[in-house]
Design an enzyme around this catalytic site. Structure first.
Site, PDB file in Angstrom:
ATOM      1  N   GLY A 251       0.854  -1.208  -0.149  1.00  0.00           N
ATOM      2  CA  GLY A 251       0.052  -0.136   0.065  1.00  0.00           C
ATOM      3  C   GLY A 251       0.857   1.309  -0.086  1.00  0.00           C
ATOM      4  N   ASP A 252       2.122   1.129   0.883  1.00  0.00           N
ATOM      5  CA  ASP A 252       2.800   2.469   0.641  1.00  0.00           C
ATOM      6  C   ASP A 252       3.446   2.479  -0.631  1.00  0.00           C
ATOM      7  OD1 ASP A 252       2.570   2.191   3.688  1.00  0.00           O
ATOM      8  OD2 ASP A 252       4.209   1.012   3.844  1.00  0.00           O
TER       9      ASP A 252
END
Length: 306
Positions: A251-252
């Site tokens: 997600g980052d």
């Protein structure tokens, strides 16, 4: 320039098991590695791979904090960590077997004085900068800390990105963050209901936009990703094809890929493609994805539906 803030960074001790974890017994690892941990740090590292300059801000403490800053320096990442007088930067243990199991530490106490030091550093940000606030709120820190950190920069025109959950995310919406990135379960938690259909996700994202978010990017794992951009346009993209190796940091990486494209003047549709490619490339890797890996995944991402 992108500035990322990780309030509670970590050293991630990753152990790879050749068989399922046996609780109550001795387990032998087939391999292990020590990695820099923390959502904002992950964003900075992937941005660096994509040629975007960034600086990592946050708090470190003790010997483990010294190790973390040394590792960031070795990676060539600009960092402006504030050293706390007591405690230790946490160590998170990640067990990779047939399933992923994590044991995350608590981290050191962050005083109001230390938070004031961070706010002072953020006073230097200019309107063409981007501020990324990412990760959970450490114990003892108010749920409105992200709002408190972004209020002044946002008023000066700094684009703010917030990747957190629950009340901490709701608190920042009146400050009109440039981008928020919940995943499906986080979005369901904010809405208080399941979101099984595309129309449900679209409606939930629209509610967050009405509350102040300019762009809402929702990561959906195997179902791809969804973007409601600030013009009100919906974008859907399928997940890239590959073998899941490591979901930590995916997600980052998506946030980093999206930001890199936006800062290079690309459209929101293109930014979604880059975000999906970066997130997928990390998911298919044992560590955060490299530029070569991201570009390879990008080649298979060709279609966005509206």
């Amino acid at each position: 320039m992108v500035y990322t803030v990780t309030l509670n960074p970590a050293l991630d001790y990753v152990m790879r098991l050749g068989s399922p974890l046996q609780v109550g017994q001795t387990n032998r690892a087939q391999g292990e590695s020590l990695q820099c941990g923390g959502k904002g740090i992950n964003v900075s590292l992937v941005l660096k791979e994509l040629g975007v300059q960034s600086a990592a801000l946050g708090f470190v403490a003790g010997q483990t904090g010294t190790w973390l800053t040394a590792m960031l320096d070795e990676k060539g990442l600009k960092q402006q960590m504030i050293t706390l007088p007591e405690g230790q930067t946490r160590i998170n243990v990640k067990l990779k077997g047939t399933q992923e199991t994590e044991v995350n530490g608590n981290g050191p106490y962050i005083s109001e004085q230390a938070l004031a030091q961070l706010k002072e550093k953020l006073q230097t940000l200019q309107p063409d900068d981007v501020l990324v606030l990412a990760g959970s709120i450490p114990a003892g820190v108010s749920a409105d800390i992200y709002r408190s950190l972004m209020e002044a920069p946002a008023k000066r025109g700094v684009r703010c990105v917030v990747d957190t959950t629950g009340q901490a995310l709701l608190e920042v919406l009146p400050c009109r963050p440039f981008l928020i990135k919940p995943n499906r379960s986080e979005l369901e938690g904010l809405c208080g209901r399941d979101l099984p259909e595309k129309k449900d996700i679209e409606m939930a994202a629209a509610q967050l936009q009405q509350k102040g978010a300019r762009n809402v990017l929702v990561s959906l794992g195997a179902d791809g990703a969804f973007l409601l951009d600030e013009t009100g346009k919906n974008h859907w993209i399928a997940a890239p094809q590959g073998t899941l190796v490591n979901s930590v940091g995916a997600g980052d990486s998506m946030v980093a890929g999206f930001l890199a494209a936006v800062m290079q003047g690309q459209s929101y549709a293109s930014a979604l493609q880059w975000g999906s490619a970066a997130g997928g490339a990390t998911a298919f890797s044992v560590d955060l994805a490299t530029q070569t890996q991201i570009q390879a995944v990008l080649q298979q991402i060709t279609k966005i539906s509206h």
